[in-house]
Design a protein around this motif. Structure first.
Motif, PDB file in Angstrom:
ATOM      1  N   LEU A  10       0.828  -1.209   0.000  1.00 13.04           N
ATOM      2  CA  LEU A  10       0.000   0.000   0.000  1.00 13.04           C
ATOM      3  C   LEU A  10       0.863   1.260   0.000  1.00 13.04           C
ATOM      4  O   LEU A  10       0.538   2.242  -0.685  1.00 13.04           O
ATOM      5  N   ILE A  11       1.944   1.243   0.767  1.00 13.42           N
ATOM      6  CA  ILE A  11       2.834   2.403   0.771  1.00 13.42           C
ATOM      7  C   ILE A  11       3.471   2.593  -0.600  1.00 13.42           C
ATOM      8  O   ILE A  11       3.580   3.720  -1.122  1.00 13.42           O
ATOM      9  N   GLY A  12       3.881   1.502  -1.198  1.00 12.71           N
ATOM     10  CA  GLY A  12       4.453   1.596  -2.545  1.00 12.71           C
ATOM     11  C   GLY A  12       3.449   2.143  -3.544  1.00 12.71           C
ATOM     12  O   GLY A  12       3.794   2.970  -4.409  1.00 12.71           O
ATOM     13  N   LEU A  13       2.199   1.704  -3.431  1.00 16.95           N
ATOM     14  CA  LEU A  13       1.154   2.209  -4.328  1.00 16.95           C
ATOM     15  C   LEU A  13       0.885   3.696  -4.082  1.00 16.95           C
ATOM     16  O   LEU A  13       0.674   4.466  -5.039  1.00 16.95           O
ATOM     17  N   ALA A  14       0.922   4.120  -2.821  1.00 19.28           N
ATOM     18  CA  ALA A  14       0.720   5.543  -2.506  1.00 19.28           C
ATOM     19  C   ALA A  14       1.863   6.392  -3.055  1.00 19.28           C
ATOM     20  O   ALA A  14       1.638   7.499  -3.576  1.00 19.28           O
ATOM     21  N   VAL A  15       3.096   5.893  -2.937  1.00 21.22           N
ATOM     22  CA  VAL A  15       4.251   6.629  -3.484  1.00 21.22           C
ATOM     23  C   VAL A  15       4.125   6.768  -4.992  1.00 21.22           C
ATOM     24  O   VAL A  15       4.391   7.842  -5.582  1.00 21.22           O
ATOM     25  N   LEU A  16       3.722   5.682  -5.647  1.00 18.86           N
ATOM     26  CA  LEU A  16       3.551   5.724  -7.100  1.00 18.86           C
ATOM     27  C   LEU A  16       2.453   6.714  -7.486  1.00 18.86           C
ATOM     28  O   LEU A  16       2.594   7.463  -8.483  1.00 18.86           O
ATOM     29  N   ASP A  17       1.375   6.744  -6.708  1.00 17.17           N
ATOM     30  CA  ASP A  17       0.267   7.668  -6.988  1.00 17.17           C
ATOM     31  C   ASP A  17       0.740   9.120  -6.904  1.00 17.17           C
ATOM     32  O   ASP A  17       0.430   9.945  -7.785  1.00 17.17           O
ATOM     33  N   ILE A  18       1.501   9.456  -5.878  1.00 20.34           N
ATOM     34  CA  ILE A  18       1.987  10.833  -5.714  1.00 20.34           C
ATOM     35  C   ILE A  18       3.037  11.165  -6.769  1.00 20.34           C
ATOM     36  O   ILE A  18       3.071  12.269  -7.321  1.00 20.34           O
ATOM     37  N   TRP A  19       3.885  10.231  -7.074  1.00 15.22           N
ATOM     38  CA  TRP A  19       4.948  10.484  -8.060  1.00 15.22           C
ATOM     39  C   TRP A  19       4.364  10.757  -9.451  1.00 15.22           C
ATOM     40  O   TRP A  19       4.834  11.620 -10.182  1.00 15.22           O
ATOM     41  N   ILE A  20       3.280  10.016  -9.790  1.00 18.38           N
ATOM     42  CA  ILE A  20       2.665  10.220 -11.111  1.00 18.38           C
ATOM     43  C   ILE A  20       1.978  11.580 -11.172  1.00 18.38           C
ATOM     44  O   ILE A  20       2.049  12.291 -12.186  1.00 18.38           O
ATOM     45  N   ASP A  21       1.287  11.976 -10.093  1.00 17.33           N
ATOM     46  CA  ASP A  21       0.519  13.224 -10.084  1.00 17.33           C
ATOM     47  C   ASP A  21       1.259  14.379  -9.418  1.00 17.33           C
ATOM     48  O   ASP A  21       0.625  15.313  -8.921  1.00 17.33           O
ATOM     49  N   LEU A  22       2.583  14.287  -9.387  1.00 19.92           N
ATOM     50  CA  LEU A  22       3.350  15.328  -8.713  1.00 19.92           C
ATOM     51  C   LEU A  22       3.189  16.672  -9.448  1.00 19.92           C
ATOM     52  O   LEU A  22       3.489  16.799 -10.625  1.00 19.92           O
ATOM     53  N   TRP A  23       2.691  17.674  -8.721  1.00 17.47           N
ATOM     54  CA  TRP A  23       2.459  18.977  -9.311  1.00 17.47           C
ATOM     55  C   TRP A  23       3.621  19.937  -9.100  1.00 17.47           C
ATOM     56  O   TRP A  23       3.887  20.812  -9.903  1.00 17.47           O
ATOM     57  N   SER A  32       4.795  16.886   2.362  1.00 12.95           N
ATOM     58  CA  SER A  32       3.432  16.409   2.634  1.00 12.95           C
ATOM     59  C   SER A  32       3.206  15.029   2.012  1.00 12.95           C
ATOM     60  O   SER A  32       2.536  14.178   2.602  1.00 12.95           O
ATOM     61  N   GLY A  33       3.784  14.814   0.823  1.00 12.44           N
ATOM     62  CA  GLY A  33       3.636  13.503   0.193  1.00 12.44           C
ATOM     63  C   GLY A  33       4.358  12.417   0.970  1.00 12.44           C
ATOM     64  O   GLY A  33       3.842  11.304   1.160  1.00 12.44           O
ATOM     65  N   GLU A  61      -1.001  17.721  -3.292  1.00 10.56           N
ATOM     66  CA  GLU A  61      -0.557  16.909  -4.426  1.00 10.56           C
ATOM     67  C   GLU A  61      -1.673  16.106  -5.082  1.00 10.56           C
ATOM     68  O   GLU A  61      -1.406  15.264  -5.925  1.00 10.56           O
ATOM     69  N   ALA A  62      -2.900  16.319  -4.684  1.00 10.17           N
ATOM     70  CA  ALA A  62      -4.038  15.563  -5.229  1.00 10.17           C
ATOM     71  C   ALA A  62      -3.835  14.071  -5.073  1.00 10.17           C
ATOM     72  O   ALA A  62      -4.199  13.275  -5.943  1.00 10.17           O
ATOM     73  N   ALA A  63      -3.225  13.666  -3.937  1.00 14.06           N
ATOM     74  CA  ALA A  63      -3.003  12.243  -3.684  1.00 14.06           C
ATOM     75  C   ALA A  63      -4.339  11.561  -3.403  1.00 14.06           C
ATOM     76  O   ALA A  63      -5.217  12.126  -2.738  1.00 14.06           O
ATOM     77  N   LEU A  64      -4.473  10.338  -3.879  1.00 12.53           N
ATOM     78  CA  LEU A  64      -5.726   9.610  -3.715  1.00 12.53           C
ATOM     79  C   LEU A  64      -5.554   8.342  -2.872  1.00 12.53           C
ATOM     80  O   LEU A  64      -6.366   8.053  -2.001  1.00 12.53           O
ATOM     81  N   VAL A  65      -4.483   7.605  -3.098  1.00 13.24           N
ATOM     82  CA  VAL A  65      -4.318   6.289  -2.472  1.00 13.24           C
ATOM     83  C   VAL A  65      -4.132   6.417  -0.966  1.00 13.24           C
ATOM     84  O   VAL A  65      -4.785   5.726  -0.181  1.00 13.24           O
ATOM     85  N   ALA A  66      -3.238   7.311  -0.527  1.00 14.53           N
ATOM     86  CA  ALA A  66      -2.930   7.405   0.906  1.00 14.53           C
ATOM     87  C   ALA A  66      -4.157   7.778   1.736  1.00 14.53           C
ATOM     88  O   ALA A  66      -4.487   7.077   2.713  1.00 14.53           O
ATOM     89  N   PRO A  67      -4.869   8.846   1.433  1.00 19.58           N
ATOM     90  CA  PRO A  67      -6.070   9.146   2.241  1.00 19.58           C
ATOM     91  C   PRO A  67      -7.177   8.120   2.075  1.00 19.58           C
ATOM     92  O   PRO A  67      -7.950   7.889   3.001  1.00 19.58           O
TER      93      PRO A  67
END
Length: 359
Positions: A10-23, A32-33, A61-67
């Motif tokens: 899950l942490i790996g998936l959250a990191v990937l989510d933020i890295w892809i949508d990094l603004w 924050s990410g 960062e419009a993160a979705l997975v972590a929250p």
């Protein structure tokens, strides 16, 4: 191990989510990410703290997975639906609010769309978490119901068993004990009125055996009626020290040899006593006029008893019997890891031999 693998995934998936949508590469945004992803490590022990730490990354960062994961964990562990609704609203607002690091201008209509999208997104983990929580509650409730049913089945079986024991106790008291009492009374009368000494001695033996049997029957009746009652007092069980009295009062010509003071455990002593009792009873019933020899012995780590009787001198009476005596002795021997041997002797008599380990 399984939980650690899930958390790592899950942490790996959250990191990937933020890295892809990094603004933005601003330190605050990146921090924050990182904090939001690391907060997932706390989701099992401190789900509220974990959810609070994931909100900034959802805003910046419009993160979705972590929250999403943090809110799901919170929903699984909380039954306060108002609090969950408030958390879902915060998640939706964080998703819909424009990031300070977003370069493109945000149109009001787009904000409404993002808000609707955020509400729908926030509702999913809450509903999933509540569904899992409800399923767990139902499973626990089903287990409790099964335990109650099993307990009721046990109580029902115990009630039936208690009824059967009470009925058996009544039958033993009203029929068997009454008849044995009559035998003892008649034997006492015969003892007084017998014309010769042998007849009086036989009557005395019958009366003595009847009285002993009556005492044992009364003890069994008390045990059956008090079955399941912790206050029921068990009668003292016979030991090897009681063998002399058993042999003397057997009503036949019997001799006891060996040492009655063998240092063996109580279960072994009881088994040897019951073996002698059963063997002498069989001699009286099936070998009238025969003499018996009871030999106690010990050989290293094995102790035992051998009961041998001579051939009968007159025909046996057709007395009723359950033919379970030797079966019961075999069961005693098996329980104590011993052996039981029985069979006719070369001279026409019969021998019973029980050997039991004493270590």
């Amino acid at each position: 191990m399984r939980r650690r693998l899930i958390d790592a995934g899950l942490i790996g998936l959250a990191v990937l989510d933020i890295w892809i949508d990094l603004w933005s590469d601003a330190p605050v945004s990146i921090a924050s990410g990182v904090i939001g992803c690391a907060a997932l490590l706390l989701r099992r022990r401190m789900p509220r703290t974990a959810f609070a730490l994931t909100l900034p990354c959802a805003l910046l960062e419009a993160a979705l997975v972590a929250p999403f994961v943090a809110l799901y964990t919170l929903a699984v562990r909380s039954r306060d639906r108002r609090f969950l609704a408030a958390c879902a609203t915060l998640f939706a607002l964080a998703q819909a609010s424009p990031s300070p690091f977003q370069d493109d201008p945000v149109i009001d209509s787009d904000t409404l769309v993002y808000l609707a999208y955020g509400v729908a997104t926030a509702a999913v983990p809450v509903l999933l978490g509540q569904l899992v929580l409800t399923r767990r509650d139902l499973s626990r409730r089903i287990e409790e119901i099964e335990e109650v049913k099993e307990h009721e089945r046990v109580l029902h079986a115990q009630a039936i068993l208690a009824q059967e024991r009470a009925q058996l106790a009544r039958e033993m008291h009203d029929v068997v004990s009454h008849q044995v009492s009559l035998i003892a009374v008649q034997a006492g009368a015969l003892q007084v009125a017998a014309p010769d000494e042998p007849s009086r001695e036989a009557a005395r033996t019958i009366r003595s055996l009847s009285v002993g049997t009556l005492d044992e029957l009364r003890t069994m009746v008390a045990l059956l009626r008090g079955a399941g009652d912790d206050t029921t007092q068990l009668a003292p069980q016979p030991t090897l020290a009681d063998l002399k009295a058993l042999v003397t009062g057997s009503g036949i010509e019997a001799v006891l040899t060996g040492d009655p003071d063998l240092t063996v455990g109580t279960p072994v002593q009881r088994a040897l006593y019951r073996t002698v009792q059963e063997a002498l009873t069989n001699v009286r019933k099936h070998a009238p006029g025969a003499a018996a020899t009871v030999e106690l012995w010990r050989n290293g780590l094995t102790a035992g008893v051998t009961v041998t009787n001579t051939p009968p001198t007159r025909p046996a009476l057709p007395l009723p019997g359950a033919r379970q005596g030797l079966v019961g002795l075999q069961e005693r021997a098996d329980l104590l890891n011993g052996t039981l041997e029985s069979g006719p002797t070369a001279d026409g008599g019969f021998q019973v031999r029980m050997a039991l380990p004493v270590n």
